[in-house]
Write a protein that holds these residues in place. Structure first.
Motif, PDB file in Angstrom:
ATOM      1  N   ASP A  43      10.271  94.453  59.088  1.00  0.00           N
ATOM      2  CA  ASP A  43      11.039  93.776  58.040  1.00  0.00           C
ATOM      3  C   ASP A  43      12.241  93.036  58.622  1.00  0.00           C
ATOM      4  N   LYS A  44      12.908  93.673  59.608  1.00  0.00           N
ATOM      5  CA  LYS A  44      14.060  92.998  60.231  1.00  0.00           C
ATOM      6  C   LYS A  44      13.619  91.745  60.964  1.00  0.00           C
ATOM      7  N   PHE A  45      12.490  91.849  61.613  1.00  0.00           N
ATOM      8  CA  PHE A  45      11.989  90.667  62.316  1.00  0.00           C
ATOM      9  C   PHE A  45      11.608  89.572  61.315  1.00  0.00           C
ATOM     10  N   ALA A  46      11.009  89.995  60.184  1.00  0.00           N
ATOM     11  CA  ALA A  46      10.625  89.023  59.154  1.00  0.00           C
ATOM     12  C   ALA A  46      11.859  88.307  58.599  1.00  0.00           C
ATOM     13  N   GLU A  47      12.949  89.063  58.418  1.00  0.00           N
ATOM     14  CA  GLU A  47      14.186  88.461  57.912  1.00  0.00           C
ATOM     15  C   GLU A  47      14.741  87.447  58.905  1.00  0.00           C
ATOM     16  N   LYS A  48      14.700  87.811  60.198  1.00  0.00           N
ATOM     17  CA  LYS A  48      15.197  86.886  61.222  1.00  0.00           C
ATOM     18  C   LYS A  48      14.319  85.637  61.285  1.00  0.00           C
ATOM     19  N   LEU A  49      13.017  85.857  61.168  1.00  0.00           N
ATOM     20  CA  LEU A  49      12.103  84.722  61.195  1.00  0.00           C
ATOM     21  C   LEU A  49      12.369  83.782  60.004  1.00  0.00           C
ATOM     22  N   GLU A  50      12.613  84.390  58.835  1.00  0.00           N
ATOM     23  CA  GLU A  50      12.907  83.572  57.645  1.00  0.00           C
ATOM     24  C   GLU A  50      14.181  82.773  57.849  1.00  0.00           C
ATOM     25  N   ARG A  51      15.211  83.432  58.410  1.00  0.00           N
ATOM     26  CA  ARG A  51      16.477  82.712  58.642  1.00  0.00           C
ATOM     27  C   ARG A  51      16.266  81.552  59.599  1.00  0.00           C
ATOM     28  N   ASP A  52      15.494  81.788  60.641  1.00  0.00           N
ATOM     29  CA  ASP A  52      15.240  80.721  61.620  1.00  0.00           C
ATOM     30  C   ASP A  52      14.487  79.555  60.977  1.00  0.00           C
ATOM     31  N   ASN A  87       6.312 107.902  62.710  1.00  0.00           N
ATOM     32  CA  ASN A  87       7.245 106.766  62.924  1.00  0.00           C
ATOM     33  C   ASN A  87       6.841 105.490  62.152  1.00  0.00           C
ATOM     34  N   ALA A  88       6.063 105.685  61.088  1.00  0.00           N
ATOM     35  CA  ALA A  88       5.649 104.521  60.282  1.00  0.00           C
ATOM     36  C   ALA A  88       6.856 103.842  59.633  1.00  0.00           C
ATOM     37  N   GLU A  89       7.826 104.666  59.200  1.00  0.00           N
ATOM     38  CA  GLU A  89       9.007 104.093  58.545  1.00  0.00           C
ATOM     39  C   GLU A  89       9.786 103.222  59.505  1.00  0.00           C
ATOM     40  N   ASN A  90       9.945 103.699  60.716  1.00  0.00           N
ATOM     41  CA  ASN A  90      10.683 102.907  61.719  1.00  0.00           C
ATOM     42  C   ASN A  90       9.955 101.602  62.010  1.00  0.00           C
ATOM     43  N   ALA A  91       8.629 101.694  62.025  1.00  0.00           N
ATOM     44  CA  ALA A  91       7.843 100.489  62.290  1.00  0.00           C
ATOM     45  C   ALA A  91       8.030  99.464  61.168  1.00  0.00           C
ATOM     46  N   CYS A 139       3.116  82.732  64.182  1.00  0.00           N
ATOM     47  CA  CYS A 139       4.058  83.858  64.186  1.00  0.00           C
ATOM     48  C   CYS A 139       4.309  84.338  62.765  1.00  0.00           C
ATOM     49  N   ALA A 140       4.488  83.411  61.846  1.00  0.00           N
ATOM     50  CA  ALA A 140       4.743  83.770  60.452  1.00  0.00           C
ATOM     51  C   ALA A 140       3.548  84.475  59.840  1.00  0.00           C
ATOM     52  N   ASN A 141       2.336  83.990  60.165  1.00  0.00           N
ATOM     53  CA  ASN A 141       1.133  84.611  59.616  1.00  0.00           C
ATOM     54  C   ASN A 141       0.968  86.039  60.131  1.00  0.00           C
ATOM     55  N   VAL A 142       1.192  86.208  61.426  1.00  0.00           N
ATOM     56  CA  VAL A 142       1.069  87.539  62.024  1.00  0.00           C
ATOM     57  C   VAL A 142       2.088  88.487  61.416  1.00  0.00           C
ATOM     58  N   THR A 143       3.315  88.013  61.299  1.00  0.00           N
ATOM     59  CA  THR A 143       4.377  88.859  60.743  1.00  0.00           C
ATOM     60  C   THR A 143       4.041  89.271  59.313  1.00  0.00           C
ATOM     61  N   ARG A 144       3.569  88.350  58.524  1.00  0.00           N
ATOM     62  CA  ARG A 144       3.215  88.656  57.131  1.00  0.00           C
ATOM     63  C   ARG A 144       2.090  89.699  57.089  1.00  0.00           C
ATOM     64  N   GLN A 145       1.095  89.551  57.962  1.00  0.00           N
ATOM     65  CA  GLN A 145      -0.016  90.514  57.993  1.00  0.00           C
ATOM     66  C   GLN A 145       0.472  91.891  58.424  1.00  0.00           C
ATOM     67  N   LEU A 146       1.402  91.917  59.418  1.00  0.00           N
ATOM     68  CA  LEU A 146       1.974  93.197  59.850  1.00  0.00           C
ATOM     69  C   LEU A 146       2.727  93.870  58.715  1.00  0.00           C
ATOM     70  N   GLN A 147       3.449  93.095  57.913  1.00  0.00           N
ATOM     71  CA  GLN A 147       4.178  93.685  56.790  1.00  0.00           C
ATOM     72  C   GLN A 147       3.203  94.305  55.793  1.00  0.00           C
ATOM     73  N   ILE A 148       2.104  93.601  55.569  1.00  0.00           N
ATOM     74  CA  ILE A 148       1.106  94.118  54.621  1.00  0.00           C
ATOM     75  C   ILE A 148       0.494  95.411  55.152  1.00  0.00           C
ATOM     76  N   LEU A 149       0.159  95.394  56.438  1.00  0.00           N
ATOM     77  CA  LEU A 149      -0.458  96.570  57.058  1.00  0.00           C
ATOM     78  C   LEU A 149       0.503  97.739  57.082  1.00  0.00           C
ATOM     79  N   ALA A 150       1.792  97.478  57.387  1.00  0.00           N
ATOM     80  CA  ALA A 150       2.791  98.556  57.484  1.00  0.00           C
ATOM     81  C   ALA A 150       2.974  99.262  56.151  1.00  0.00           C
ATOM     82  N   LYS A 151       2.821  98.544  55.068  1.00  0.00           N
ATOM     83  CA  LYS A 151       2.988  99.155  53.746  1.00  0.00           C
ATOM     84  C   LYS A 151       1.828 100.092  53.412  1.00  0.00           C
TER      85      LYS A 151
END
Length: 600
Positions: A34-43, A25-29, A6-18
């Motif tokens: 990023d919000k999901f990444a923050e929640k994942l980091e907190r968890d 709607n790229a900004e919303n994506a 999950c962490a690897n996928v999220t990190r790759q999505l962040q890279i791709l989104a940038k």
């Protein structure tokens, strides 16, 4: 495994989104990712924290690895460091409860007090910190990939928040108490934290965790950050000098109060003495024969000039004898060797601190300062002052009333000089390292002090000799003409003359004071000089009298008394020289016996 994927996928999505800027709607994506990444980091951080609290190192490592791959691991490092009680509980950050004991500061402010209590407090803190660091190091090695980076952060926090704040609190209280308490506290903190730094370096080397030397460099920097503000720009040494000056003033307070008004310490006192002394010498010479003059003025000055040269380090036993000499308290000295030794021990304590705290480049200059503190505070203001007082005392005496008590300053000051010189040779001189200029300055300063003292001591001794002879001359001049010229046949009641009694008492006084004031060869030379000159005075003295037959017995009795007094001095050469007086007495006695033989 799922968390890692999950962490690897999220990190790759962040890279791709940038990389996607023009898609609708790229900004919303990106915001959603990023919000999901923050929640994942907190968890993941929560998982790490739970694992830490349950001491599950495997789970901690798993969470730390995931977070490191996910975002570099900065957040998990901060959590690991911040979760420690040292950085959470304020009371543990700065604990001043143990520093509120007033007795602790009384001892630290007392030059004779000990610093054990503060040392124990700091040692307890250091032991606790070292144990925590070693324990955390083991955890870090097992949990984090880059253990050195995490240790650097942890050490930085420990030094900044745990050690530095505690040191600052300690020194703040100490500075309010006294300069000595502050200096001792600074030294204790410096030594204990320095020992901790060294111990940690050894631990890291043993564990092979600091192969690049990063931790060693950090420890050195942290140590410097704590103490450099207290030491740099001469701040520390100024306090050290102030402290030593305060101690010297404290110990010598009563001495200075009693003695400072007696003398103005300048060369005029010696010139006054020289003028007066020459007058006394002339009075003595007028009553001596040419032979006696040669003994005192030509031979005497040369021989007496040798008397006090032994006042240098060779006179190592002088101070022991003085310590046992209660009579030395009669002439003014209200300071003793024990007090001088105490001051020197306090100076040694200051020097020991300086050798540890000061920059090595400054040590030679600091040694120069210590040198002059001793030469001024003890040499000039104590030793030379006592010698100047002794000179002034001798200068104020007249032949009709001579007290040789001023001579006692010789042994006392000799003991002081020995201690001061030994301190300079054994403690201060080694601080000069290879600095030839300062070494030369030290040698010249010490020699100048010794030469001044030697000159003054020689002056005192020569003055004592002159006064002895002036007093003896004064007493001999009181001899009545009829003492040796009476004609009545009263030989059965022959006794010593009153003049002989008074001279004998004074000879005893000379011997008593000399044995207290001088020792060894110095004592022998002094007594021999006085005795030889006394013999010359007596030979000249008897030329002035007509001696009757019965008076010859009185004269012989006087000579015997003088011989007995001289024999008490235990100088065989001098006792033999007095045989001349016996020969003179025997001439008169033989004349008396011859008259009786002719009569019968």
């Amino acid at each position: 495994m799922e968390r890692r994927r999950c962490a690897n996928v999220t990190r790759q999505l962040q890279i791709l989104a940038k990389k996607i800027d023009k898609v609708e709607n790229a900004e919303n994506a990106r915001n959603g990712i990023d919000k999901f990444a923050e929640k994942l980091e907190r968890d993941l951080l929560t998982d790490f924290d739970n694992a830490y609290r349950s001491a599950d190192l495997a789970a901690m490592k798993d969470s730390a690895d995931i977070l490191t791959d996910f975002n570099g691991g900065g957040s998990v490092i901060q959590m690991f460091v911040n979760q420690h009680d040292y950085f959470i509980v304020q009371e543990k950050l700065v604990n001043t409860d143990t520093l509120q004991n007033e007795e602790l500061w009384i001892k630290l402010s007392d030059p004779d007090g000990d610093s054990k209590e503060l040392e124990d407090i700091m040692q307890t803190l250091i032991d606790e910190i070292e144990q925590v660091i070693v324990t955390e190091m083991e955890i870090i090695k097992k949990v984090f990939r880059n253990s050195v980076a995490i240790l650097k952060v942890f050490l930085q926090r420990v030094f900044a928040q745990r050690i530095q704040q505690q040191v600052e609190a300690c020194l703040m209280i100490a500075e309010e108490k006294s300069t000595l308490a502050y200096m001792r506290s600074l030294h204790i903190c410096y030594s204990k934290v320095g020992a901790l730094t060294k111990s940690l370096k050894d631990v890291f080397a043993t564990q092979s965790i600091d192969n690049e030397g990063e931790l060693t460099a950090l420890l050195d920097q942290n140590f410097a950050d704590i103490f450099v503000p207290y030491i740099e720009s001469g701040r520390y040494f100024e306090a050290e000098v102030k402290n030593l000056n305060q101690i010297i003033t404290f110990v010598l307070g009563k001495f200075s109060e009693l003695h400072s008004h007696k003398l103005v310490r300048d060369h005029s006192i010696l010139s006054r003495f020289t003028s007066s002394n020459e007058h006394n010498k002339e009075a003595t010479r007028d009553s001596q024969t040419s032979s006696s003059n040669t003994s005192v003025s030509e031979k005497g000055q040369g021989r007496i000039g040798q008397l006090m040269r032994a006042v240098r380090l060779e006179r190592s036993n002088s101070h022991h004898k003085l310590a046992e000499d209660d009579e030395s308290e009669e002439y003014g000295p209200d300071i003793n060797l024990e007090q001088i030794q105490k001051i020197l021990s306090y100076a040694a304590e200051s020097i020991k601190r300086d050798l540890e705290l000061a920059d090595s480049k400054e040590i030679p200059n600091d040694a120069k300062t210590f040198l002059h503190l001793l030469l001024d505070g003890l040499g000039r203001d104590v030793a030379e002052m006592l010698l100047d007082e002794s000179i002034a005392s001798s200068n104020n005496q007249e032949a009709k009333s001579v007290d040789l008590g001023f001579l006692k300053a010789i042994r006392q000051v000799s003991g002081f000089i020995f201690l001061i010189s030994s301190m300079i040779h054994t403690v201060i001189a080694p601080m000069l390292s290879n600095n030839a200029v300062l070494k030369g300055h030290t040698i010249n300063s010490l020699n100048a002090f010794l030469e001044r003292c030697e000159t003054k001591m020689n002056t005192i001794i020569q003055s004592a000799i002159d006064l002895c002879l002036a007093r003896i001359t004064y007493l001999l001049n009181k001899q009545k003409k009829k003492d040796y010229a009476f004609k009545s046949g009263s030989e059965e009641s022959v006794s010593t003359t009153q003049t002989c009694i008074e001279v004998g008492h004074f000879l005893g006084h000379i011997h008593s004071v000399a044995t207290i004031s001088l020792d060894g060869r110095n004592l022998e030379l002094f007594l021999h000089e006085v005795g030889t000159s006394f013999k010359g005075l007596m030979l000249d003295h008897y030329k002035k009298f007509n001696v009757s037959a019965p008076g010859a017995l009185v004269l012989s009795k006087d000579v015997q008394e003088y011989q007995m007094e001289i024999d008490e001095w235990n100088i065989s050469e001098l006792s033999e020289e007095f045989g001349v007086l016996h020969s003179v007495a025997n001439l008169f006695t033989a004349q008396y016996v011859l008259q009786w033989v002719v009569f019968f």
